[in-house]
Design a protein around this motif. Structure first.
Motif, PDB file in Angstrom:
ATOM      1  N   ARG A  56       0.789  -1.600   0.042  1.00 27.22           N
ATOM      2  CA  ARG A  56      -0.312   0.217   0.025  1.00 27.22           C
ATOM      3  C   ARG A  56       0.750   1.115   0.100  1.00 27.22           C
ATOM      4  O   ARG A  56       0.440   2.574  -0.769  1.00 27.22           O
ATOM      5  N   LEU A  57       1.320   1.078   0.532  1.00 27.96           N
ATOM      6  CA  LEU A  57       2.515   2.431   1.044  1.00 27.96           C
ATOM      7  C   LEU A  57       3.600   2.658  -0.712  1.00 27.96           C
ATOM      8  O   LEU A  57       3.501   3.770  -0.672  1.00 27.96           O
ATOM      9  N   LEU A  58       3.557   1.501  -1.188  1.00 23.53           N
ATOM     10  CA  LEU A  58       4.532   2.242  -2.134  1.00 23.53           C
ATOM     11  C   LEU A  58       4.041   2.487  -3.575  1.00 23.53           C
ATOM     12  O   LEU A  58       3.931   2.922  -4.708  1.00 23.53           O
ATOM     13  N   ASN A  59       2.741   1.375  -3.616  1.00 26.15           N
ATOM     14  CA  ASN A  59       1.074   2.283  -4.400  1.00 26.15           C
ATOM     15  C   ASN A  59       1.179   3.392  -4.379  1.00 26.15           C
ATOM     16  O   ASN A  59       1.320   4.018  -5.339  1.00 26.15           O
ATOM     17  N   ARG A  60       0.702   3.915  -3.203  1.00 25.12           N
ATOM     18  CA  ARG A  60       1.275   5.380  -2.628  1.00 25.12           C
ATOM     19  C   ARG A  60       1.062   6.100  -3.284  1.00 25.12           C
ATOM     20  O   ARG A  60       1.524   7.149  -4.138  1.00 25.12           O
ATOM     21  N   LEU A  61       3.449   6.092  -3.195  1.00 28.61           N
ATOM     22  CA  LEU A  61       4.068   6.766  -3.001  1.00 28.61           C
ATOM     23  C   LEU A  61       4.637   6.656  -4.571  1.00 28.61           C
ATOM     24  O   LEU A  61       4.823   8.356  -5.188  1.00 28.61           O
ATOM     25  N   ALA A  62       3.846   5.591  -5.961  1.00 29.79           N
ATOM     26  CA  ALA A  62       4.282   5.893  -7.110  1.00 29.79           C
ATOM     27  C   ALA A  62       3.161   6.339  -7.624  1.00 29.79           C
ATOM     28  O   ALA A  62       3.851   6.672  -8.657  1.00 29.79           O
ATOM     29  N   GLU A  63       1.587   6.442  -7.144  1.00 29.75           N
ATOM     30  CA  GLU A  63       0.802   7.097  -7.971  1.00 29.75           C
ATOM     31  C   GLU A  63       1.093   9.126  -7.660  1.00 29.75           C
ATOM     32  O   GLU A  63       0.612   9.738  -7.943  1.00 29.75           O
ATOM     33  N   GLY A  64       2.696   8.952  -6.860  1.00 33.18           N
ATOM     34  CA  GLY A  64       2.655  10.539  -6.846  1.00 33.18           C
ATOM     35  C   GLY A  64       1.520  11.354  -5.053  1.00 33.18           C
ATOM     36  O   GLY A  64       1.614  11.959  -4.987  1.00 33.18           O
ATOM     37  N   ARG A  65       0.779  10.196  -4.458  1.00 30.98           N
ATOM     38  CA  ARG A  65       0.465  10.785  -3.562  1.00 30.98           C
ATOM     39  C   ARG A  65       1.460  10.641  -2.283  1.00 30.98           C
ATOM     40  O   ARG A  65       2.426  10.313  -1.755  1.00 30.98           O
ATOM     41  N   PRO A  66       0.884  11.746  -1.925  1.00 30.67           N
ATOM     42  CA  PRO A  66       1.257  11.808  -0.240  1.00 30.67           C
ATOM     43  C   PRO A  66       1.626  10.564   0.609  1.00 30.67           C
ATOM     44  O   PRO A  66       0.497  10.016   0.469  1.00 30.67           O
ATOM     45  N   VAL A  67       2.245  10.776   1.054  1.00 27.52           N
ATOM     46  CA  VAL A  67       2.927   9.958   2.016  1.00 27.52           C
ATOM     47  C   VAL A  67       2.529  10.292   3.516  1.00 27.52           C
ATOM     48  O   VAL A  67       4.066  10.687   4.287  1.00 27.52           O
ATOM     49  N   THR A  68       2.343   9.755   4.375  1.00 25.95           N
ATOM     50  CA  THR A  68       3.072   9.555   6.394  1.00 25.95           C
ATOM     51  C   THR A  68       3.087   8.817   6.185  1.00 25.95           C
ATOM     52  O   THR A  68       2.635   8.170   6.709  1.00 25.95           O
ATOM     53  N   ILE A  69       3.953   8.310   7.492  1.00 22.42           N
ATOM     54  CA  ILE A  69       4.608   7.542   8.170  1.00 22.42           C
ATOM     55  C   ILE A  69       4.438   7.816   9.983  1.00 22.42           C
ATOM     56  O   ILE A  69       5.168   8.424  10.132  1.00 22.42           O
ATOM     57  N   GLY A  70       3.344   6.891  10.659  1.00 22.95           N
ATOM     58  CA  GLY A  70       3.894   6.692  11.708  1.00 22.95           C
ATOM     59  C   GLY A  70       3.066   5.834  13.352  1.00 22.95           C
ATOM     60  O   GLY A  70       3.554   4.526  11.569  1.00 22.95           O
ATOM     61  N   SER A  71       3.461   6.235  13.705  1.00 25.89           N
ATOM     62  CA  SER A  71       2.511   4.439  14.191  1.00 25.89           C
ATOM     63  C   SER A  71       1.901   5.351  15.489  1.00 25.89           C
ATOM     64  O   SER A  71       1.846   6.636  16.240  1.00 25.89           O
ATOM     65  N   LEU A  72       1.256   4.221  16.048  1.00 24.58           N
ATOM     66  CA  LEU A  72      -0.023   4.255  17.459  1.00 24.58           C
ATOM     67  C   LEU A  72       1.294   3.849  18.631  1.00 24.58           C
ATOM     68  O   LEU A  72       1.368   2.905  18.770  1.00 24.58           O
ATOM     69  N   PRO A  73       0.831   4.597  20.137  1.00 20.34           N
ATOM     70  CA  PRO A  73       1.031   3.777  20.567  1.00 20.34           C
ATOM     71  C   PRO A  73       0.444   2.553  21.190  1.00 20.34           C
ATOM     72  O   PRO A  73      -0.662   2.565  20.994  1.00 20.34           O
ATOM     73  N   ALA A  74       0.246   1.474  21.930  1.00 19.95           N
ATOM     74  CA  ALA A  74       0.354   0.448  22.534  1.00 19.95           C
ATOM     75  C   ALA A  74      -2.263   0.976  22.978  1.00 19.95           C
ATOM     76  O   ALA A  74      -2.876   0.436  22.786  1.00 19.95           O
ATOM     77  N   GLN A  75      -1.578   2.143  23.814  1.00 21.25           N
ATOM     78  CA  GLN A  75      -2.832   2.497  24.475  1.00 21.25           C
ATOM     79  C   GLN A  75      -2.731   3.914  24.302  1.00 21.25           C
ATOM     80  O   GLN A  75      -1.875   4.766  24.372  1.00 21.25           O
ATOM     81  N   ILE A  76      -4.654   4.097  23.967  1.00 19.48           N
ATOM     82  CA  ILE A  76      -4.620   5.487  23.303  1.00 19.48           C
ATOM     83  C   ILE A  76      -5.875   6.537  23.781  1.00 19.48           C
ATOM     84  O   ILE A  76      -6.888   5.670  24.788  1.00 19.48           O
ATOM     85  N   THR A  77      -5.676   7.669  23.619  1.00 18.63           N
ATOM     86  CA  THR A  77      -6.832   8.316  24.802  1.00 18.63           C
ATOM     87  C   THR A  77      -8.526   8.053  23.744  1.00 18.63           C
ATOM     88  O   THR A  77      -8.054   7.891  22.302  1.00 18.63           O
ATOM     89  N   PRO A  78      -9.494   8.132  24.206  1.00 16.99           N
ATOM     90  CA  PRO A  78     -10.565   8.392  23.209  1.00 16.99           C
ATOM     91  C   PRO A  78     -10.727   9.315  22.280  1.00 16.99           C
ATOM     92  O   PRO A  78     -10.892   9.375  21.363  1.00 16.99           O
ATOM     93  N   ASN A  79     -10.283  11.124  22.582  1.00 15.60           N
ATOM     94  CA  ASN A  79     -10.386  11.623  21.936  1.00 15.60           C
ATOM     95  C   ASN A  79      -9.052  10.999  19.884  1.00 15.60           C
ATOM     96  O   ASN A  79      -9.724  11.741  19.086  1.00 15.60           O
ATOM     97  N   THR A  80      -7.944  10.482  20.680  1.00 18.82           N
ATOM     98  CA  THR A  80      -7.278   9.639  19.530  1.00 18.82           C
ATOM     99  C   THR A  80      -8.452   8.517  18.874  1.00 18.82           C
ATOM    100  O   THR A  80      -8.266   9.103  16.963  1.00 18.82           O
ATOM    101  N   ALA A  81      -9.021   7.772  19.574  1.00 16.42           N
ATOM    102  CA  ALA A  81     -10.045   7.121  19.591  1.00 16.42           C
ATOM    103  C   ALA A  81     -10.852   8.034  18.145  1.00 16.42           C
ATOM    104  O   ALA A  81     -11.006   7.064  17.291  1.00 16.42           O
ATOM    105  N   ALA A  82     -11.207   8.645  18.740  1.00 14.71           N
ATOM    106  CA  ALA A  82     -12.325   9.594  17.693  1.00 14.71           C
ATOM    107  C   ALA A  82     -11.905   9.857  16.530  1.00 14.71           C
ATOM    108  O   ALA A  82     -12.796  10.053  15.649  1.00 14.71           O
ATOM    109  N   GLU A  83     -10.888  10.570  16.967  1.00 16.91           N
ATOM    110  CA  GLU A  83     -10.023  11.188  14.624  1.00 16.91           C
ATOM    111  C   GLU A  83     -10.072   9.979  14.405  1.00 16.91           C
ATOM    112  O   GLU A  83     -10.028   9.902  12.672  1.00 16.91           O
ATOM    113  N   LEU A  84      -9.480   8.687  15.333  1.00 17.12           N
ATOM    114  CA  LEU A  84      -8.975   7.355  14.107  1.00 17.12           C
ATOM    115  C   LEU A  84     -10.160   7.108  13.315  1.00 17.12           C
ATOM    116  O   LEU A  84     -10.598   7.098  12.149  1.00 17.12           O
TER     117      LEU A  84
END
Length: 145
Positions: A56-84
């Motif tokens: 998926r990452l390579l396809n998006r890059l190959a299409e010229g689309r922007p890619v952001t790589i990040g990670s989530l901690p094992a536990q998240i807040t309800p605010n972060t869950a709401a965003e996701l």
């Protein structure tokens, strides 16, 4: 065309030649081929899930689309869950009360497992996709003469 890979401390520019190579490599990953990484002293097979992420990452890059790589901690807040989940925080709290999401308490604050939230997001996306297909089929039936 040049595509930039941006990060908090790093910027990587990809040339058209780079993008063409990414397209070819992504196509190889897309056919279900397992990926094996070899070094002079050993080799290892990349897990299927990681291969799909790479594809998926390579396809998006190959299409010229922007890619952001990040990670989530094992536990998240309800605010972060709401965003996701693309819902409000009160909706997340309602999901917790209804048992759609499990949470634990840290002091007086709810914490959710990021894996649980991501699984619910995948489930909700699949349900929306299925509902859209059903609507399309219904629309096709109604268009019949």
């Amino acid at each position: 065309m040049t595509t930039a890979l941006l990060g908090p401390t790093e910027r990587q520019l990809l040339s058209d030649t780079d993008l063409q190579a990414l397209r070819k490599f992504a196509a190889l990953l897309g056919d279900g081929t397992s990926l094996e990484v070899r070094r002079s002293d050993h080799s290892s097979t990349v897990p299927a899930h990681t291969t799909r992420v790479l594809e998926r990452l390579l396809n998006r890059l190959a299409e010229g689309r922007p890619v952001t790589i990040g990670s989530l901690p094992a536990q998240i807040t309800p605010n972060t869950a709401a965003e996701l989940l693309n819902v409000s925080r009160p909706t997340v709290m309602k999901m917790i009360r209804q048992g759609d999401l499990s949470s634990s308490m840290t002091g007086s604050h709810h914490r959710l497992k990021s894996d649980d939230v991501l699984a619910l997001r995948r489930k909700r996306r699949a349900e929306r996709r299925e509902a859209a297909l059903e609507l399309m089929e219904l629309g096709d039936e109604l268009d019949l003469p």
